[in-house]
Design a protein around this motif. Structure first.
Motif, short mmCIF file in Angstrom:
data_model
loop_
_atom_site.label_atom_id
_atom_site.label_comp_id
_atom_site.label_asym_id
_atom_site.label_seq_id
_atom_site.Cartn_x
_atom_site.Cartn_y
_atom_site.Cartn_z
N PRO A 197 -47.57 11.34 22.11
CA PRO A 197 -49.01 11.30 21.84
C PRO A 197 -49.63 12.68 22.02
O PRO A 197 -49.11 13.50 22.78
CB PRO A 197 -49.54 10.33 22.90
CG PRO A 197 -48.55 10.41 24.01
CD PRO A 197 -47.21 10.70 23.37
N PRO A 198 -50.75 12.94 21.35
CA PRO A 198 -51.42 14.24 21.51
C PRO A 198 -52.23 14.28 22.80
O PRO A 198 -52.48 13.25 23.43
CB PRO A 198 -52.34 14.31 20.29
CG PRO A 198 -52.66 12.88 20.02
CD PRO A 198 -51.42 12.11 20.36
N GLN A 199 -52.64 15.49 23.16
CA GLN A 199 -53.55 15.63 24.30
C GLN A 199 -54.88 14.98 23.94
O GLN A 199 -55.22 14.84 22.76
CB GLN A 199 -53.77 17.11 24.62
CG GLN A 199 -52.51 17.81 25.06
CD GLN A 199 -52.74 19.31 25.22
OE1 GLN A 199 -53.63 19.89 24.60
NE2 GLN A 199 -51.92 19.94 26.04
N ASP A 200 -55.65 14.57 24.94
CA ASP A 200 -56.93 13.89 24.71
C ASP A 200 -57.84 14.66 23.76
O ASP A 200 -58.50 14.07 22.91
CB ASP A 200 -57.66 13.64 26.03
CG ASP A 200 -56.98 12.57 26.87
OD1 ASP A 200 -56.25 11.73 26.28
OD2 ASP A 200 -57.17 12.56 28.09
N LEU A 201 -57.87 15.97 23.87
CA LEU A 201 -58.73 16.81 23.04
C LEU A 201 -58.39 16.70 21.55
O LEU A 201 -59.26 16.83 20.70
CB LEU A 201 -58.61 18.27 23.50
CG LEU A 201 -59.49 19.30 22.81
CD1 LEU A 201 -60.97 18.99 23.09
CD2 LEU A 201 -59.17 20.69 23.30
N LEU A 202 -57.12 16.42 21.22
CA LEU A 202 -56.67 16.38 19.82
C LEU A 202 -56.55 14.97 19.25
O LEU A 202 -56.22 14.79 18.08
CB LEU A 202 -55.32 17.07 19.69
CG LEU A 202 -55.31 18.56 20.01
CD1 LEU A 202 -53.89 19.10 19.96
CD2 LEU A 202 -56.20 19.32 19.05
N LYS A 203 -56.83 13.92 20.03
CA LYS A 203 -56.62 12.55 19.57
C LYS A 203 -57.42 12.19 18.32
O LYS A 203 -57.01 11.33 17.56
CB LYS A 203 -56.91 11.56 20.69
CG LYS A 203 -55.79 11.51 21.69
CD LYS A 203 -55.98 10.42 22.71
CE LYS A 203 -54.78 10.40 23.63
NZ LYS A 203 -54.89 9.39 24.64
N GLY A 204 -58.53 12.83 18.07
CA GLY A 204 -59.31 12.57 16.87
C GLY A 204 -58.70 13.21 15.63
O GLY A 204 -59.04 12.86 14.50
N LEU A 205 -57.78 14.14 15.81
CA LEU A 205 -57.16 14.88 14.70
C LEU A 205 -55.67 14.60 14.53
O LEU A 205 -55.15 14.67 13.43
CB LEU A 205 -57.35 16.39 14.91
CG LEU A 205 -58.78 16.88 14.99
CD1 LEU A 205 -58.81 18.33 15.43
CD2 LEU A 205 -59.48 16.70 13.67
N VAL A 206 -54.98 14.32 15.63
CA VAL A 206 -53.53 14.17 15.61
C VAL A 206 -53.15 12.76 16.06
O VAL A 206 -53.55 12.32 17.13
CB VAL A 206 -52.86 15.21 16.55
CG1 VAL A 206 -51.36 15.02 16.61
CG2 VAL A 206 -53.21 16.63 16.11
N LYS A 207 -52.39 12.06 15.22
CA LYS A 207 -51.94 10.70 15.57
C LYS A 207 -50.80 10.76 16.58
O LYS A 207 -50.81 10.08 17.59
CB LYS A 207 -51.50 9.97 14.30
CG LYS A 207 -51.03 8.56 14.53
CD LYS A 207 -50.65 7.90 13.22
CE LYS A 207 -50.13 6.50 13.44
NZ LYS A 207 -49.71 5.87 12.20
N HIS A 208 -49.78 11.56 16.29
CA HIS A 208 -48.65 11.75 17.18
C HIS A 208 -47.82 12.94 16.71
O HIS A 208 -47.99 13.41 15.60
CB HIS A 208 -47.76 10.50 17.26
CG HIS A 208 -47.17 10.10 15.95
ND1 HIS A 208 -47.70 9.10 15.17
CD2 HIS A 208 -46.10 10.57 15.25
CE1 HIS A 208 -46.99 8.97 14.07
NE2 HIS A 208 -46.02 9.85 14.08
N TYR A 209 -46.96 13.40 17.59
CA TYR A 209 -45.97 14.43 17.25
C TYR A 209 -44.63 13.72 17.10
O TYR A 209 -44.24 12.93 17.95
CB TYR A 209 -45.86 15.48 18.36
CG TYR A 209 -47.15 16.19 18.65
CD1 TYR A 209 -47.61 17.19 17.81
CD2 TYR A 209 -47.90 15.87 19.78
CE1 TYR A 209 -48.79 17.85 18.08
CE2 TYR A 209 -49.09 16.53 20.05
CZ TYR A 209 -49.53 17.51 19.20
OH TYR A 209 -50.69 18.16 19.47
N LEU A 210 -43.93 14.00 16.02
CA LEU A 210 -42.60 13.45 15.80
C LEU A 210 -41.61 14.59 15.99
O LEU A 210 -41.66 15.59 15.29
CB LEU A 210 -42.47 12.87 14.40
CG LEU A 210 -41.10 12.34 14.00
CD1 LEU A 210 -40.69 11.18 14.90
CD2 LEU A 210 -41.11 11.91 12.55
N ILE A 211 -40.71 14.43 16.95
CA ILE A 211 -39.74 15.47 17.26
C ILE A 211 -38.35 14.95 16.92
O ILE A 211 -37.94 13.90 17.42
CB ILE A 211 -39.81 15.88 18.74
CG1 ILE A 211 -41.20 16.43 19.04
CG2 ILE A 211 -38.72 16.88 19.09
CD1 ILE A 211 -41.47 16.67 20.49
#
Length: 65
Positions: A4-18
């Protein structure tokens, strides 16, 4: 692995796929649209992109660290 993204980015980023490939072998990853835009950073060996329409591959450049 999805992170999951940091709280600050939750409106822009759904998740990081590694995707981390420990062994240097050819691997196929099928990417498909889930109506979310995506960005890929490939940091290891040269990446070949397969084109289904004309059955060719294209070498993609590495991302610089």
């Amino acid at each position: 692995m999805q992170l999951p993204p940091q709280d600050l980015l939750k409106g822009l980023v759904k998740h990081y796929l590694i995707i981390d490939q420990k062994i240097s072998t050819a691997q196929s990853y099928r990417m498909f649209s889930d109506v979310n835009p995506g960005i890929v950073f490939h940091l290891k060996d040269p990446f070949l992109q397969w084109n289904e329409e004309n059955l060719t591959t294209q070498l993609q450049p590495n991302a610089e660290r």
